[in-house]
Design a protein around this motif. Structure first.
Motif, PDB file in Angstrom:
ATOM      1  N   ALA A 190       0.709  -0.845  -0.066  1.00 20.80           N
ATOM      2  CA  ALA A 190       0.349   0.106   0.283  1.00 20.80           C
ATOM      3  C   ALA A 190       1.045   1.197  -0.056  1.00 20.80           C
ATOM      4  O   ALA A 190       0.639   2.310  -0.527  1.00 20.80           O
ATOM      5  CB  ALA A 190      -0.991   0.380   0.987  1.00 20.80           C
ATOM      6  N   ILE A 191       1.854   1.133   1.218  1.00 22.32           N
ATOM      7  CA  ILE A 191       2.763   2.231   0.865  1.00 22.32           C
ATOM      8  C   ILE A 191       3.437   2.640  -0.712  1.00 22.32           C
ATOM      9  O   ILE A 191       3.564   3.127  -0.920  1.00 22.32           O
ATOM     10  CB  ILE A 191       3.928   2.499   2.210  1.00 22.32           C
ATOM     11  N   ALA A 192       4.083   1.601  -1.076  1.00 18.95           N
ATOM     12  CA  ALA A 192       4.884   1.626  -2.380  1.00 18.95           C
ATOM     13  C   ALA A 192       3.888   1.966  -3.214  1.00 18.95           C
ATOM     14  O   ALA A 192       4.223   2.886  -4.377  1.00 18.95           O
ATOM     15  CB  ALA A 192       5.204   0.082  -2.796  1.00 18.95           C
ATOM     16  N   GLU A 193       2.600   1.658  -3.410  1.00 16.42           N
ATOM     17  CA  GLU A 193       1.905   2.067  -4.567  1.00 16.42           C
ATOM     18  C   GLU A 193       1.313   3.781  -4.476  1.00 16.42           C
ATOM     19  O   GLU A 193       1.133   4.458  -4.958  1.00 16.42           O
ATOM     20  CB  GLU A 193       0.465   1.523  -4.661  1.00 16.42           C
ATOM     21  N   GLY A 194       0.615   3.841  -2.864  1.00 14.80           N
ATOM     22  CA  GLY A 194       0.329   4.995  -2.754  1.00 14.80           C
ATOM     23  C   GLY A 194       1.554   6.548  -2.370  1.00 14.80           C
ATOM     24  O   GLY A 194       1.562   7.379  -2.808  1.00 14.80           O
ATOM     25  N   THR A 195       2.905   6.326  -2.409  1.00 17.38           N
ATOM     26  CA  THR A 195       4.397   6.531  -3.069  1.00 17.38           C
ATOM     27  C   THR A 195       5.040   6.611  -3.883  1.00 17.38           C
ATOM     28  O   THR A 195       5.431   7.418  -4.553  1.00 17.38           O
ATOM     29  CB  THR A 195       5.001   7.226  -1.950  1.00 17.38           C
ATOM     30  N   GLY A 196       4.532   5.406  -4.728  1.00 18.11           N
ATOM     31  CA  GLY A 196       5.467   4.727  -5.794  1.00 18.11           C
ATOM     32  C   GLY A 196       7.650   4.866  -5.410  1.00 18.11           C
ATOM     33  O   GLY A 196       7.745   4.608  -6.244  1.00 18.11           O
ATOM     34  N   PHE A 197       7.439   4.608  -4.081  1.00 20.78           N
ATOM     35  CA  PHE A 197       8.450   4.210  -3.258  1.00 20.78           C
ATOM     36  C   PHE A 197       8.259   2.886  -2.478  1.00 20.78           C
ATOM     37  O   PHE A 197       7.357   3.304  -1.755  1.00 20.78           O
ATOM     38  CB  PHE A 197       9.608   4.639  -3.280  1.00 20.78           C
ATOM     39  N   LYS A 198       9.394   2.075  -2.456  1.00 22.75           N
ATOM     40  CA  LYS A 198       9.065   0.765  -1.313  1.00 22.75           C
ATOM     41  C   LYS A 198       9.721   1.955   0.132  1.00 22.75           C
ATOM     42  O   LYS A 198      11.087   2.443   0.387  1.00 22.75           O
ATOM     43  CB  LYS A 198      10.344  -0.155  -1.543  1.00 22.75           C
ATOM     44  N   ALA A 199       9.615   1.177   0.443  1.00 24.82           N
ATOM     45  CA  ALA A 199       9.207   1.736   2.449  1.00 24.82           C
ATOM     46  C   ALA A 199      10.571   0.583   3.366  1.00 24.82           C
ATOM     47  O   ALA A 199      10.045  -0.577   2.985  1.00 24.82           O
ATOM     48  CB  ALA A 199       9.009   2.729   3.068  1.00 24.82           C
ATOM     49  N   ASN A 200      10.666   1.275   4.476  1.00 22.70           N
ATOM     50  CA  ASN A 200      11.196  -0.088   5.773  1.00 22.70           C
ATOM     51  C   ASN A 200      10.666  -0.342   6.390  1.00 22.70           C
ATOM     52  O   ASN A 200       9.901   0.571   6.795  1.00 22.70           O
ATOM     53  CB  ASN A 200      12.721  -0.353   5.726  1.00 22.70           C
ATOM     54  N   LEU A 201       9.874  -0.567   7.268  1.00 24.47           N
ATOM     55  CA  LEU A 201       9.247  -1.217   8.413  1.00 24.47           C
ATOM     56  C   LEU A 201       9.653  -1.858   9.336  1.00 24.47           C
ATOM     57  O   LEU A 201      10.219  -2.354   9.207  1.00 24.47           O
ATOM     58  CB  LEU A 201       8.515  -2.180   7.466  1.00 24.47           C
ATOM     59  N   GLU A 202       9.352  -1.075  10.797  1.00 23.16           N
ATOM     60  CA  GLU A 202       9.500  -1.410  11.796  1.00 23.16           C
ATOM     61  C   GLU A 202       8.801  -1.510  12.803  1.00 23.16           C
ATOM     62  O   GLU A 202       7.776  -0.794  12.633  1.00 23.16           O
ATOM     63  CB  GLU A 202      10.767  -0.540  12.371  1.00 23.16           C
ATOM     64  N   CYS A 203       8.491  -2.832  13.634  1.00 19.11           N
ATOM     65  CA  CYS A 203       6.800  -3.331  14.435  1.00 19.11           C
ATOM     66  C   CYS A 203       7.974  -3.245  16.191  1.00 19.11           C
ATOM     67  O   CYS A 203       8.917  -2.682  16.133  1.00 19.11           O
ATOM     68  CB  CYS A 203       6.917  -4.406  13.758  1.00 19.11           C
ATOM     69  N   ASN A 204       7.225  -2.638  17.089  1.00 18.94           N
ATOM     70  CA  ASN A 204       7.200  -3.333  18.367  1.00 18.94           C
ATOM     71  C   ASN A 204       6.523  -4.285  19.138  1.00 18.94           C
ATOM     72  O   ASN A 204       5.245  -4.568  17.871  1.00 18.94           O
ATOM     73  CB  ASN A 204       7.420  -1.598  18.586  1.00 18.94           C
ATOM     74  N   ARG A 205       6.012  -4.236  20.414  1.00 15.29           N
ATOM     75  CA  ARG A 205       5.151  -5.324  21.007  1.00 15.29           C
ATOM     76  C   ARG A 205       4.553  -4.108  21.981  1.00 15.29           C
ATOM     77  O   ARG A 205       5.058  -3.947  22.473  1.00 15.29           O
ATOM     78  CB  ARG A 205       5.531  -5.882  22.325  1.00 15.29           C
ATOM     79  N   ASP A 206       3.036  -5.020  21.516  1.00 15.86           N
ATOM     80  CA  ASP A 206       2.355  -3.896  22.980  1.00 15.86           C
ATOM     81  C   ASP A 206       2.351  -4.756  24.176  1.00 15.86           C
ATOM     82  O   ASP A 206       3.556  -5.392  24.260  1.00 15.86           O
ATOM     83  CB  ASP A 206       0.870  -4.213  22.562  1.00 15.86           C
TER      84      ASP A 206
END
Length: 247
Positions: A190-206
């Motif tokens: 979704a981010i790649a389609e919406g911006t035109g570029f791939k991004a990196n993602l980071e997660c944490n824990r609740d």
């Protein structure tokens, strides 16, 4: 007429000064964090003195970065051979604290403060003052950006406004929820389609240990104006499915 060695050195000093002051890096990370994920941890969060921020991705920073980690901390051994102690090399993946003699001035960014309060708020419980957050980001990262104070913060704000991550994910059906989880690949696509570029993602824990989307790392060219595909992969502590908790 031949110039003396001293005269040539004096002529070259301005050029040397410019080259020394220009920090060498390859790209920026524009890092934005989801406030629900920042707060929904065992550590929790605190709102800034301006009140609770909007339920929107907020800027964490604009960070100069190297495309390839470099060796740093080398120590030269004094001797006839001019050898370098290779055992003391360590890897450095970004420049930081490039000019401690250039603290952030509120006067320099006075016309941006309203936007910064909205788009770059602090959620740390250390002070509750966003100006301290901005000052830290400027001192650690901004002084290495080859941008002046106003240009550094204006660049981050312009990129965030141009690519609204919250709206991009919502358009793909990825909205905050206490119960739903989403494929990480769907978020990335979704981010790649919406911006035109791939991004990196980071997660944490609740607080209960579930994985949630925490930060999005968008890559930006050296000018600070244009997104690019991220040149480095990231191990972002994510799983196949993640939550996006409400804020």
């Amino acid at each position: 007429m031949r110039l003396s060695v001293v005269a040539v050195a004096l002529l070259l000093l301005p050029l040397v000064a410019v080259l020394a002051s220009a920090e060498q890096f390859d790209f920026f990370y524009l890092v934005q964090q989801w406030p629900g994920s920042f707060c929904d941890t065992q550590q929790g969060c605190c709102f800034p003195d301006t009140g609770k921020p909007a339920a929107d991705f907020g800027i964490h920073g604009l960070w100069p970065n190297y495309a390839k980690c470099r060796s740093a901390g080398e120590r030269e051994l004094v001797g006839e051979m001019g050898l370098v102690d290779m055992g003391l090399r360590r890897k450095k993946c970004w420049p930081e604290y490039c000019n401690d003699g250039n603290p952030l001035s509120l006067w320099e960014i006075k016309d941006l403060v309203k936007q910064l309060d909205q788009s770059w708020p602090t959620l740390s419980c250390k002070s509750g003052k966003s100006m301290e957050f901005w000052s830290y980001e400027w001192r650690k990262h901004g002084t290495c950006s080859d941008l002046d104070q106003h240009g550094y913060f204006a660049a981050a704000l312009a990129l965030k406004a141009r690519y609204n991550l919250t709206a991009i994910l919502a358009d793909a059906g990825i909205v905050p929820s206490d119960d739903d989880t989403y494929f990480l690949s769907s978020i990335s696509d979704a981010i790649a389609e919406g911006t035109g570029f791939k991004a990196n993602l980071e997660c944490n824990r609740d607080a209960s240990g579930e994985t949630q989307l925490f930060q999005v790392y968008q890559c930006v060219d050296r000018s600070g104006k244009r997104l690019i595909d991220c040149p480095l992969p990231m191990q972002g502590k994510c799983r196949d499915r993640v939550k996006l908790p409400p804020f």
